[in-house]
Design a protein around this motif. Structure first.
Motif, PDB file in Angstrom:
ATOM      1  N   PRO A 208      -9.870   7.342  -8.055  1.00 54.79           N
ATOM      2  CA  PRO A 208      -8.887   8.646  -8.343  1.00 54.79           C
ATOM      3  C   PRO A 208      -7.632   8.041  -8.532  1.00 54.79           C
ATOM      4  O   PRO A 208      -6.989   7.144  -8.032  1.00 54.79           O
ATOM      5  CB  PRO A 208      -9.159   9.515  -7.043  1.00 54.79           C
ATOM      6  N   ALA A 209      -7.090   8.715  -9.204  1.00 52.49           N
ATOM      7  CA  ALA A 209      -5.518   8.543  -9.573  1.00 52.49           C
ATOM      8  C   ALA A 209      -4.582   8.692  -8.235  1.00 52.49           C
ATOM      9  O   ALA A 209      -4.728   9.704  -7.452  1.00 52.49           O
ATOM     10  CB  ALA A 209      -4.829   9.427 -10.458  1.00 52.49           C
ATOM     11  N   PRO A 210      -3.830   7.644  -8.217  1.00 51.86           N
ATOM     12  CA  PRO A 210      -2.929   8.001  -6.753  1.00 51.86           C
ATOM     13  C   PRO A 210      -1.918   9.206  -6.646  1.00 51.86           C
ATOM     14  O   PRO A 210      -1.292   9.400  -5.572  1.00 51.86           O
ATOM     15  CB  PRO A 210      -2.262   6.713  -6.861  1.00 51.86           C
TER      16      PRO A 210
ATOM     17  N   GLY B 148       0.877  -1.291  -0.020  1.00 52.47           N
ATOM     18  CA  GLY B 148       0.094   0.018   0.001  1.00 52.47           C
ATOM     19  C   GLY B 148       0.889   1.310  -0.087  1.00 52.47           C
ATOM     20  O   GLY B 148       1.961   1.201   0.527  1.00 52.47           O
ATOM     21  N   ALA B 149       0.225   2.240  -0.451  1.00 55.43           N
ATOM     22  CA  ALA B 149       1.073   3.500  -0.604  1.00 55.43           C
ATOM     23  C   ALA B 149       1.324   4.157   0.998  1.00 55.43           C
ATOM     24  O   ALA B 149       0.393   4.066   1.932  1.00 55.43           O
ATOM     25  CB  ALA B 149       0.262   4.558  -1.322  1.00 55.43           C
ATOM     26  N   GLY B 150       2.583   4.314   1.180  1.00 59.12           N
ATOM     27  CA  GLY B 150       2.828   4.925   2.499  1.00 59.12           C
ATOM     28  C   GLY B 150       3.323   3.679   3.539  1.00 59.12           C
ATOM     29  O   GLY B 150       3.551   4.113   4.560  1.00 59.12           O
TER      30      GLY B 150
ATOM     31  N   ILE C 271       5.014   2.171  -9.311  1.00 59.54           N
ATOM     32  CA  ILE C 271       4.346   3.603  -9.489  1.00 59.54           C
ATOM     33  C   ILE C 271       3.154   3.544 -10.745  1.00 59.54           C
ATOM     34  O   ILE C 271       1.988   3.724 -10.628  1.00 59.54           O
ATOM     35  CB  ILE C 271       5.210   4.758  -9.689  1.00 59.54           C
ATOM     36  N   ASN C 272       3.794   2.671 -11.926  1.00 63.51           N
ATOM     37  CA  ASN C 272       3.078   2.828 -13.169  1.00 63.51           C
ATOM     38  C   ASN C 272       1.841   1.821 -12.784  1.00 63.51           C
ATOM     39  O   ASN C 272       0.782   1.997 -13.375  1.00 63.51           O
ATOM     40  CB  ASN C 272       3.883   2.566 -14.226  1.00 63.51           C
ATOM     41  N   GLN C 273       2.154   0.632 -12.002  1.00 65.64           N
ATOM     42  CA  GLN C 273       0.973  -0.355 -11.972  1.00 65.64           C
ATOM     43  C   GLN C 273      -0.235   0.619 -10.825  1.00 65.64           C
ATOM     44  O   GLN C 273      -1.200   0.028 -11.166  1.00 65.64           O
ATOM     45  CB  GLN C 273       1.627  -1.671 -11.100  1.00 65.64           C
ATOM     46  N   ARG C 274       0.315   1.153 -10.119  1.00 62.97           N
ATOM     47  CA  ARG C 274      -0.788   1.759  -9.138  1.00 62.97           C
ATOM     48  C   ARG C 274      -1.770   2.666  -9.962  1.00 62.97           C
ATOM     49  O   ARG C 274      -2.909   2.751  -9.746  1.00 62.97           O
ATOM     50  CB  ARG C 274       0.064   2.520  -8.114  1.00 62.97           C
ATOM     51  N   ILE C 275      -1.164   3.402 -10.987  1.00 61.24           N
ATOM     52  CA  ILE C 275      -1.809   4.162 -11.642  1.00 61.24           C
ATOM     53  C   ILE C 275      -2.744   3.321 -12.680  1.00 61.24           C
ATOM     54  O   ILE C 275      -4.008   3.713 -12.738  1.00 61.24           O
ATOM     55  CB  ILE C 275      -1.014   4.947 -12.612  1.00 61.24           C
ATOM     56  N   VAL C 276      -2.418   2.349 -13.112  1.00 64.16           N
ATOM     57  CA  VAL C 276      -3.245   1.692 -14.014  1.00 64.16           C
ATOM     58  C   VAL C 276      -4.371   0.584 -13.351  1.00 64.16           C
ATOM     59  O   VAL C 276      -5.373   0.783 -13.707  1.00 64.16           O
ATOM     60  CB  VAL C 276      -2.263   0.498 -14.751  1.00 64.16           C
TER      61      VAL C 276
ATOM     62  N   PRO D 112       7.524  -4.832 -11.360  1.00 60.83           N
ATOM     63  CA  PRO D 112       7.352  -4.160 -10.020  1.00 60.83           C
ATOM     64  C   PRO D 112       7.660  -4.398  -8.679  1.00 60.83           C
ATOM     65  O   PRO D 112       7.831  -3.882  -7.600  1.00 60.83           O
ATOM     66  CB  PRO D 112       5.535  -4.123  -9.878  1.00 60.83           C
ATOM     67  N   LEU D 113       8.270  -5.723  -8.708  1.00 65.00           N
ATOM     68  CA  LEU D 113       9.182  -6.161  -7.404  1.00 65.00           C
ATOM     69  C   LEU D 113      10.426  -5.663  -7.240  1.00 65.00           C
ATOM     70  O   LEU D 113      10.917  -5.567  -6.235  1.00 65.00           O
ATOM     71  CB  LEU D 113       9.154  -7.792  -7.493  1.00 65.00           C
ATOM     72  N   ARG D 114      10.836  -5.435  -8.448  1.00 65.16           N
ATOM     73  CA  ARG D 114      12.488  -4.891  -8.409  1.00 65.16           C
ATOM     74  C   ARG D 114      12.569  -3.361  -8.577  1.00 65.16           C
ATOM     75  O   ARG D 114      13.729  -2.979  -8.632  1.00 65.16           O
ATOM     76  CB  ARG D 114      13.120  -5.871  -9.694  1.00 65.16           C
TER      77      ARG D 114
END
Length: 628
Positions: free
Chosen positions: A310-312, A52-54, A297-302, A289-291
């Motif tokens: 909403p966009a992260p 999760g973000a944060g 970041i891009n996966q969260r946006i997609v 995204p693991l490495r």
């Protein structure tokens, strides 16, 4: 009677090392009926669902930016626990970013669909890189068919990239490949199989497909942009150079270094500018995204877009994230470059303390560059003389040598310039060109030319200027020969601090066939040969030459002028002197050369002045060697 229909689901292949703990991707490639391409399905581990973000793992990811693979251990970008919770595996269900489409026989990924995915337990099959060649050659193996399809599809993708102008290069035997940015990078020993090509090509195609999909949706992500460098050379030229250098480690290392110095680094930005190295209109990092934090970041946006959330990140936040990653990437490259530089300096210092005669050309060049900042040592002076005599100095060596502004180097500088201007006049322009590349802000070296005589008996004179010093006018039967000789003469003039300000050449009345320095008062007839100097205090050092091997004797005779000048320099003897006499008609002159050296004389004639000079020197050197 009841019938049932079983639906075949192709396995998802995870190709990585057997010890890998961070499996980002799995794929399936299935041939289409009639040989019309392949259906492809790629699953990217749903790391954004786990981290999760944060969160602590997210903070670690932003701090590390990427997983670090060290010799002794690996430092996971997310930390070990988050990595294991998100990695794809053979025995656990995972969420994913699912990319499907069709790879055409022309190597294009079309009909792309992007969605959330589910990877059920048991569908993934883990394969080690080393096992792939054996599976491909075993039709009975259950994974042979899907791997064969993946191999064929990756070949189509690679061919299309090459035809599109990308520098796409794999040398699995020697362990080299082209990176996304066009640099040449090493392939680890454990990955040097066709599996490496399969994974690379499928993931490049997937990254491009998602980037283009985001462009179509108007979805800002961290695009991977790469701008061209006009001086880097064309792809065709680079591919030819790579092929030519493949069997020469020194040449290949120089080519790698040149690419690293000329290619621009790719950058992250929410505005798409295309990727020059891959020759793609849009590209992004998605599949790791693991490495790599940019992929996370891009996966969260997609995912947010697919979930109608909403966009992260705002666009300004994305720009700031991209700038931060670009800055850290630049710092990492500079730190790596400095580590290699310091390690190389330590290696050169160790080599310089050894026997210089045993060094290869590349290592000696590094030793010469390191020594250039200090007074000339006896060891380096002797090795310069030896290599000049043996015709083993490179253009780059000479360019470094003539650039040294230290009087202790002057005798060796002049010795090399004098020897090579005779033995290799064609090297003069190359030496000046390399010097120019090292001093782009300085005034260019120039050559002015003059022509004289009738068309059937044309003569040329040229004068070079190097670092503000004008050399003497040099005469030759062709313009090219005159220009080559003029540049060597200009280099010598700069080293001696002698400016030749004669505005125009004096044309000799008799034709000449080799580059010669302009005499202040040319005679209408050639002077008679000067008498040999009377025996005095200087003698040929037969004792010093007594141990000369047959190999070195042959080398002396292969380049007698340079060898004789080197002998004079090393033994602090007077320089050899040549005198010339011309006979015969103007259309077919004969030249007689006589060389005098500490009581010894050699004479020979030939159809050109330079040939006569070499022949007379050969006679003298043979006489010296027979006395040993």
């Amino acid at each position: 009677m009841t019938s049932s229909t079983a639906t075949f689901v192709s396995p998802l292949l995870m190709i990585d090392s057997a010890s890998a703990r961070d499996r980002d991707d799995a794929f399936s490639v299935t041939p289409l009926p009639g040989g019309h391409g392949w259906a492809v399905e790629v699953h990217i581990a749903g790391v954004a669902d786990i981290v999760g973000a944060g969160s602590v793992a997210d903070e670690q990811a932003f701090l590390r930016a990427e997983t670090r693979y060290l010799r002794s251990h690996t430092i996971p970008m997310l930390g070990a626990s988050a990595e294991q919770a998100a990695t794809l595996t053979t025995d656990a269900k995972r969420t994913s970013l699912r990319v499907t489409g069709t790879i055409t026989t022309g190597g294009q990924l079309v009909d792309v669909s992007i969605s959330r995915g589910q990877v059920p337990a048991g569908r993934c099959a883990a394969i080690d890189h080393a096992d792939v060649p054996g599976i491909l050659s075993d039709p009975a193996h259950p994974l042979c068919a899907p791997l064969t399809a993946a191999h064929a599809a990756s070949h189509a993708l690679l061919t299309a990239r090459r035809e599109g102008g990308a520098l796409a290069f794999y040398d699995l035997t020697r362990g080299w490949a082209s990176s996304e940015d066009g640099a040449i990078v090493a392939i680890p020993d454990s990955l040097r199989t066709v599996a490496y090509v399969i994974v690379q090509e499928l993931m490049i195609a997937t990254n491009e497909a998602v980037a283009l999909w985001c462009v179509d949706q108007g979805l800002p992500i961290l695009f991977r942009n790469h701008r061209p460098n006009p001086v880097a050379g064309s792809t065709d030229e680079l591919m030819h150079e790579i092929a030519a250098a493949a069997g020469d480690p020194d040449l290949f290392a120089k080519l790698r270094g040149r690419l690293l110095s000329t290619l621009r680094a790719a950058t992250y930005n929410p505005t798409v500018h295309g990727h020059y190295g891959l020759r793609l209109s849009a590209y992004a990092h998605i599949t790791s995204p693991l490495r790599r934090v940019a992929d996370l970041i891009n996966q969260r946006i997609v995912f947010a877009y697919l979930d109608h959330c909403p966009a992260p990140y705002t666009r300004d936040q994305l720009t700031a994230l991209g700038d931060d990653l670009n800055r850290r990437s630049h710092q990492a490259r500079e730190a790596k470059k400095n580590r290699f530089k310091h390690a190389d300096q330590r290696h050169v210092a160790r080599q310089a303390a050894r026997d210089l005669t045993a060094l290869d050309a590349r290592t000696f060049h590094k030793v010469l560059k390191a020594a250039a900042g200090h007074p000339l040592s006896e060891e380096v002076a002797a090795e310069l003389a030896r290599r000049a005599t043996a015709d083993n100095l490179t253009v780059a060596d000479v360019a470094v040598l003539v650039d040294i502004d230290d009087s202790s180097w002057r005798p060796s500088q002049l010795q090399v310039v004098d020897a090579l201007s005779v033995a290799h006049p064609e090297m003069g322009p190359s030496v000046v060109s390399i010097w120019r590349q090292a001093h782009p802000a300085d005034a260019e070296s120039t050559v002015e030319t003059r022509a004289h005589g009738a068309d059937h008996d044309r003569r040329f004179a040229a004068r070079g200027t190097h670092r503000g010093m004008r050399g003497p006018w040099m005469h030759a039967p062709t313009k090219k020969q005159a220009e080559q000789a003029a540049l060597w003469a200009a280099l010598r003039a700069q080293l001696t601090g002698t400016d030749h300000d004669q505005p125009e050449p004096d044309w000799p009345l008799e034709p000449d066939t080799a580059p010669t320095e302009q005499h202040p008062h040319p005679a209408t007839t050639a002077p008679a040969p000067a008498p040999a100097p009377a025996p005095g205090t200087h003698r040929v050092p037969l004792g010093t030459l007594a141990g000369l091997s047959e190999t070195k004797k042959r080398k002396a005779l292969s380049n007698p002028v340079a060898w004789l000048m080197s002998l004079a320099q090393n033994e602090q003897l007077p320089k050899p002197e040549w005198h010339f006499h011309t006979d015969g008609p103007s259309h077919a002159p004969r030249f007689t050369a006589t060389v005098h050296f500490v009581g010894c004389t050699g004479t020979a004639d030939a159809g050109s002045k330079s040939a006569a000079k070499i022949a007379s020197t050969t006679t003298l050197v043979e006489a010296i060697l027979t006395q040993i």
